[in-house]
Design a protein around this motif. Structure first.
Motif, PDB file in Angstrom:
ATOM      1  N   PHE B  88       0.834  -1.206   0.000  1.00 49.97           N
ATOM      2  CA  PHE B  88       0.000   0.000   0.000  1.00 49.97           C
ATOM      3  C   PHE B  88       0.867   1.254   0.000  1.00 49.97           C
ATOM      4  CE2 PHE B  88      -2.520   3.359   1.839  1.00 49.97           C
ATOM      5  CZ  PHE B  88      -3.682   3.257   1.103  1.00 49.97           C
ATOM      6  N   LEU B  89       1.896   1.225   0.837  1.00 50.60           N
ATOM      7  CA  LEU B  89       2.779   2.392   0.953  1.00 50.60           C
ATOM      8  C   LEU B  89       3.465   2.672  -0.388  1.00 50.60           C
ATOM      9  CD1 LEU B  89       3.330   4.165   3.370  1.00 50.60           C
ATOM     10  CD2 LEU B  89       5.387   2.862   3.824  1.00 50.60           C
ATOM     11  N   LEU B  90       3.854   1.595  -1.047  1.00 55.39           N
ATOM     12  CA  LEU B  90       4.514   1.730  -2.346  1.00 55.39           C
ATOM     13  C   LEU B  90       3.556   2.366  -3.348  1.00 55.39           C
ATOM     14  CD1 LEU B  90       7.330   0.890  -3.066  1.00 55.39           C
ATOM     15  CD2 LEU B  90       6.458  -1.243  -3.955  1.00 55.39           C
ATOM     16  N   ALA B  91       2.315   1.877  -3.340  1.00 57.57           N
ATOM     17  CA  ALA B  91       1.314   2.438  -4.247  1.00 57.57           C
ATOM     18  C   ALA B  91       1.108   3.913  -3.948  1.00 57.57           C
ATOM     19  CB  ALA B  91       0.003   1.676  -4.102  1.00 57.57           C
ATOM     20  N   MET B  92       1.123   4.246  -2.665  1.00 48.52           N
ATOM     21  CA  MET B  92       0.888   5.636  -2.284  1.00 48.52           C
ATOM     22  C   MET B  92       2.068   6.509  -2.701  1.00 48.52           C
ATOM     23  SD  MET B  92      -0.819   6.698   1.259  1.00 48.52           S
ATOM     24  CE  MET B  92       0.674   6.664   2.162  1.00 48.52           C
ATOM     25  N   ALA B  93       3.279   5.968  -2.577  1.00 49.32           N
ATOM     26  CA  ALA B  93       4.458   6.722  -3.000  1.00 49.32           C
ATOM     27  C   ALA B  93       4.381   6.982  -4.505  1.00 49.32           C
ATOM     28  CB  ALA B  93       5.724   5.945  -2.655  1.00 49.32           C
ATOM     29  N   TYR B  94       3.922   5.967  -5.225  1.00 47.45           N
ATOM     30  CA  TYR B  94       3.817   6.115  -6.670  1.00 47.45           C
ATOM     31  C   TYR B  94       2.777   7.168  -7.028  1.00 47.45           C
ATOM     32  CZ  TYR B  94       2.989   4.985 -11.539  1.00 47.45           C
ATOM     33  OH  TYR B  94       2.841   5.063 -12.894  1.00 47.45           O
ATOM     34  N   ARG B  95       1.634   7.090  -6.335  1.00 43.47           N
ATOM     35  CA  ARG B  95       0.562   8.058  -6.572  1.00 43.47           C
ATOM     36  C   ARG B  95       1.043   9.476  -6.244  1.00 43.47           C
ATOM     37  NH1 ARG B  95      -3.457   9.432  -9.635  1.00 43.47           N
ATOM     38  NH2 ARG B  95      -4.966  10.746  -8.587  1.00 43.47           N
ATOM     39  N   SER B  96       1.786   9.576  -5.171  1.00 39.01           N
ATOM     40  CA  SER B  96       2.302  10.871  -4.762  1.00 39.01           C
ATOM     41  C   SER B  96       3.253  11.420  -5.828  1.00 39.01           C
ATOM     42  CB  SER B  96       3.019  10.715  -3.416  1.00 39.01           C
ATOM     43  OG  SER B  96       3.576  11.909  -3.001  1.00 39.01           O
ATOM     44  N   GLY B 100       2.585  14.841  -7.758  1.00 43.27           N
ATOM     45  CA  GLY B 100       3.408  16.009  -7.465  1.00 43.27           C
ATOM     46  C   GLY B 100       4.825  15.949  -8.011  1.00 43.27           C
ATOM     47  N   GLY B 101       5.177  14.875  -8.682  1.00 42.68           N
ATOM     48  CA  GLY B 101       6.508  14.787  -9.234  1.00 42.68           C
ATOM     49  C   GLY B 101       7.554  14.285  -8.263  1.00 42.68           C
ATOM     50  N   ASP B 102       7.205  14.169  -6.996  1.00 41.36           N
ATOM     51  CA  ASP B 102       8.139  13.540  -6.046  1.00 41.36           C
ATOM     52  C   ASP B 102       7.326  12.813  -4.992  1.00 41.36           C
ATOM     53  OD1 ASP B 102       7.397  15.201  -3.862  1.00 41.36           O
ATOM     54  OD2 ASP B 102       8.588  16.797  -4.733  1.00 41.36           O
ATOM     55  N   ASP B 103       8.016  12.100  -4.117  1.00 43.45           N
ATOM     56  CA  ASP B 103       7.264  11.364  -3.106  1.00 43.45           C
ATOM     57  C   ASP B 103       7.606  11.880  -1.709  1.00 43.45           C
ATOM     58  OD1 ASP B 103       9.803  10.444  -2.943  1.00 43.45           O
ATOM     59  OD2 ASP B 103       9.279   8.321  -2.786  1.00 43.45           O
ATOM     60  N   GLU B 104       7.861  13.188  -1.636  1.00 41.39           N
ATOM     61  CA  GLU B 104       8.182  13.751  -0.325  1.00 41.39           C
ATOM     62  C   GLU B 104       6.906  13.945   0.484  1.00 41.39           C
ATOM     63  OE1 GLU B 104      11.129  16.569   0.103  1.00 41.39           O
ATOM     64  OE2 GLU B 104      12.361  14.905  -0.607  1.00 41.39           O
TER      65      GLU B 104
END
Lengths: 536, 142
Positions: B88-96, B100-104
């Motif tokens: 899930f976290l990985l998917a969220m990082a990807y979505r982020s 927004g162009g980064d996963d910060e």
């Protein structure tokens, strides 16, 4: 027939329902029927469990007929059953509300097929946490409800929600890790994770180790319950989610943490050396939370801060470690689950009606939507603790408990709780004045334009515009909210019996033996169980 | 009870690295931190289960001490849960990253707004009834 068969049902039924919902993913109608039916059944089961737990003592089922020390026990004592009943009633109302909310129907930014199954899984996780008789199963319950909540809080995957969800997920993960460490440490210390068994063996553990275990568990649960200083994540992450999701989170998730604190503190660490420490935590949670609320200009954020603040009342009751304090805490949890959920649902309606939840943009709602005004006013006064309502009764019990306890600290916390109550009233009155009484700001379009440039708020409100020109509130959303408002107000009418149940739960918690002996020594029930547990 | 020092040290290192990474801003690093942390915690369960012994399968091993199977069952459960959450976290990082162009991990916008108001020693527009002038200033600033 052994009635204990029904104990696992509040966990099993929603999970099966979630599966069925996924199977019927294409038919919104079937999904609604299934989720509504399942949750209604769970409400009935919870009521039966509460009656049985209240008359016959804690109800226990050992899954798979394993002995308590090895297998998983589900226990429904008065506290568990009461929490289960209140939480499922509230969940059912929120489900009904979300059926009415257009979001799901229109599929605007919400995937249709995901919402209902996830909601049911959340309910299963909450039930599992309430019923669990051992620490590890409690962890699993937490994880089930948290995983579901991750999905719900980032529903639709829009920018603000992903941003808010990130904080939420990372904080929750950290607390889960802490909880796991606490479980492993407990296992190393006493060689079991069954709470009744741990409680028995804890006496032989050196006090230093006991303190470490207690602190570990407290920290893990305090993050989930949003106790200051571990509460900063909550007002940041809750407000962006859809209204029903925020409502159910606000009502249930933090209370599961509070429940876990009550359970572990009373059962595992009865002579807690941390009473003063918890009193400080309670005081700071109340005061800092409400000061945050006063500063907010968005209703959802304001309510999130009052949520944090009022968790302090429950911690206060737990910290007193007296029967009166616990009674007050349990009563307050029941009151707060209902009221906080109602307020968030009403805020959802305000958003539909006024197009925003920002106090800068709302106004004149008392004239244009009188029913909405009533629906906000009643639970808001209840939250503020105005005398006829249940909030007042809960606070009176807590204040009495605080005064009964010797020492200046509890008196200080009592003073803090009264100040918090007044400030809650102030925050609520501010909301009331600005959103309902004051005329609406004139240059709405102008504001729209300016605010939507870049800020996340603009984005959020933008998505609501489609609904904001509704002049009439959707009945399907109003009815469940109205039911909850009435329920919340009627807590006053049933305050006698409810207080009685809370008192008996508190007595049971303080005595500890009914719980421990029910879990560890009901051989007759264990003998009956193979047939029942095998059927699961 | 004797404990295996190697396991304890390994656990400490994993947890320390995990916590360090968890404090980073990038979601991917946080994810790696969570993975390290959870592995450290899983090792802790092995430490908690006491000295190693024969495989805990009844009837298939000879006499002698068995390992404690219960913590192993818990570790298995914990691993499965971590797997799901990491996905899930990985998917969220990807979505982020998509959005927004980064996963910060970003700061709370409204928090920042209030902080800025406090820095300039102004009150929020809700405080005194929100005159238009104040809103203008605020609007211009955002």
């Amino acid at each position: 027939m052994n009635v204990n068969v029904i104990i696992p049902l509040p966990v099993v039924l929603p999970l099966l329902g979630a599966g069925a919902c996924l199977v019927f993913g294409r038919s919104a109608r079937a999904q609604r029927l299934i989720s509504f039916g399942v949750l209604s059944a769970v409400v009935v089961i919870a009521a039966v469990l509460l009656v049985r737990a209240d008359t016959d003592g804690p109800q226990v089922v050992h899954l798979g007929a394993w002995p308590a020390e090895l297998g998983i026990s589900l226990v429904a004592d008065r506290l568990s059953a009461l929490m289960l009943l209140v939480s499922t009633v509230v969940t059912l109302c929120v489900l009904a509300y979300s059926l009415g909310q257009g979001v799901i129907e229109f599929g605007r930014d919400t995937p249709l097929s995901v919402y209902f199954p996830t909601f049911l899984v959340l309910s299963a996780g909450v039930s599992n946490a309430f019923l669990s008789g051992d620490l590890f199963n409690l962890f699993v319950g937490f994880e089930v409800l948290l995983s579901a909540s991750y999905v719900l809080i980032t529903l639709g995957g829009t920018g603000p929600r992903v941003r808010a969800g990130t904080t939420y997920v990372v904080v929750s993960l950290l607390s889960s890790m802490l909880f796991l460490i606490a479980i492993a440490a407990t296992y190393a210390a006493v060689g079991t994770v069954n709470m009744a068994d741990v409680a028995q063996r804890m006496d032989s553990v050196p006090p230093g180790v006991q303190l470490v275990l207690q602190l570990l568990l407290l920290t893990a649960f305090s993050i989930k319950a949003a106790v200051f200083p571990l509460s900063a994540w909550l007002p940041d992450s809750y407000p962006t989610a859809p209204a029903p999701v925020t409502a159910v989170f606000a009502g249930l998730l933090t209370k599961v943490g509070v429940y876990a604190i009550i359970r572990t503190q009373t059962l595992l660490f009865p002579d807690s050396p941390l009473s003063d420490f918890l009193l400080w935590a309670a005081l700071l949670t109340m005061v800092v939370g409400i000061l945050g609320a006063v500063a907010q200009s968005d209703i959802k954020r304001l309510l999130s801060f009052t949520l944090v603040s009022h968790i302090g009342y429950m911690i206060f009751g737990i910290a007193l470690a007296s029967e009166l304090g616990l009674t007050g805490a349990i009563f307050y949890v029941v009151h707060h689950i209902t009221i906080q959920t109602t307020l968030f649902l009403v805020t959802g309606l305000i958003e539909v009606r006024g197009g925003s939840t920002s106090l800068d943009r709302l106004g004149g709602l008392a004239r244009s939507a009188p029913l909405l005004a009533v629906m906000f006013f009643v639970p808001a006064m209840n939250l503020g603790g105005i005398p006829p309502f249940s909030g007042f009764l809960g606070k009176v019990a807590l204040v009495q408990g605080g005064i009964d306890r010797a020492g200046w600290l509890s008196t200080l916390v009592v003073a803090g709780s009264i100040v918090t109550s007044l400030l809650t009233l102030y925050a609520i009155a501010k909301t009331w004045n600005r959103a309902f009484w004051q005329p609406a700001p004139e240059d709405l379009d102008d504001l729209d334009h300016r605010w939507s440039s870049g800020t996340k708020s603009g984005e959020r409100w933008g998505s609501v515009d489609a609904l904001s020109n509704l002049t009439k509130l959707p009945t399907a959303m109003v009815v469940p909210t109205l039911v909850l408002v009435v329920l919340g107000s009627s807590l006053t009418l049933v305050a006698g019996p409810l207080y009685g149940v809370s008192e008996r739960s508190a007595t049971e918690l303080m005595e500890r033996t009914p719980y421990i002996s029910a879990v560890l020594t009901d051989d007759t029930d264990a003998g009956d169980d193979p047939s029942t547990a095998g059927g699961e | 009870m004797t404990t295996n020092l190697t396991l304890v040290i390994l656990m400490a290192v994993l947890v320390a690295c995990g916590v360090t990474l968890l404090l980073e801003r990038s979601l991917t690093r946080i994810l790696v931190g969570v993975l390290l942390l959870s592995n450290g915690v899983n090792l802790f369960f092995l430490v908690a289960s006491g000295p190693a012994g024969n495989a805990p399968v009844l009837g298939s091993v000879g006499p002698g001490p068995m390992s404690d199977p219960l913590p192993q069952a818990m570790v298995l459960t914990a691993i499965v849960i971590t797997l799901g959450v990491s996905a899930f976290l990985l998917a969220m990082a990807y979505r982020s990253w998509q959005l927004g162009g980064d996963d910060e991990v970003q700061d709370d916008v409204e928090d920042a707004l209030i902080t800025r108001l406090a820095e300039r020693d102004e009150t929020s527009s809700t405080f005194d009834g929100g005159s238009d002038g104040e809103l203008d200033e605020e609007g211009a600033d955002t």
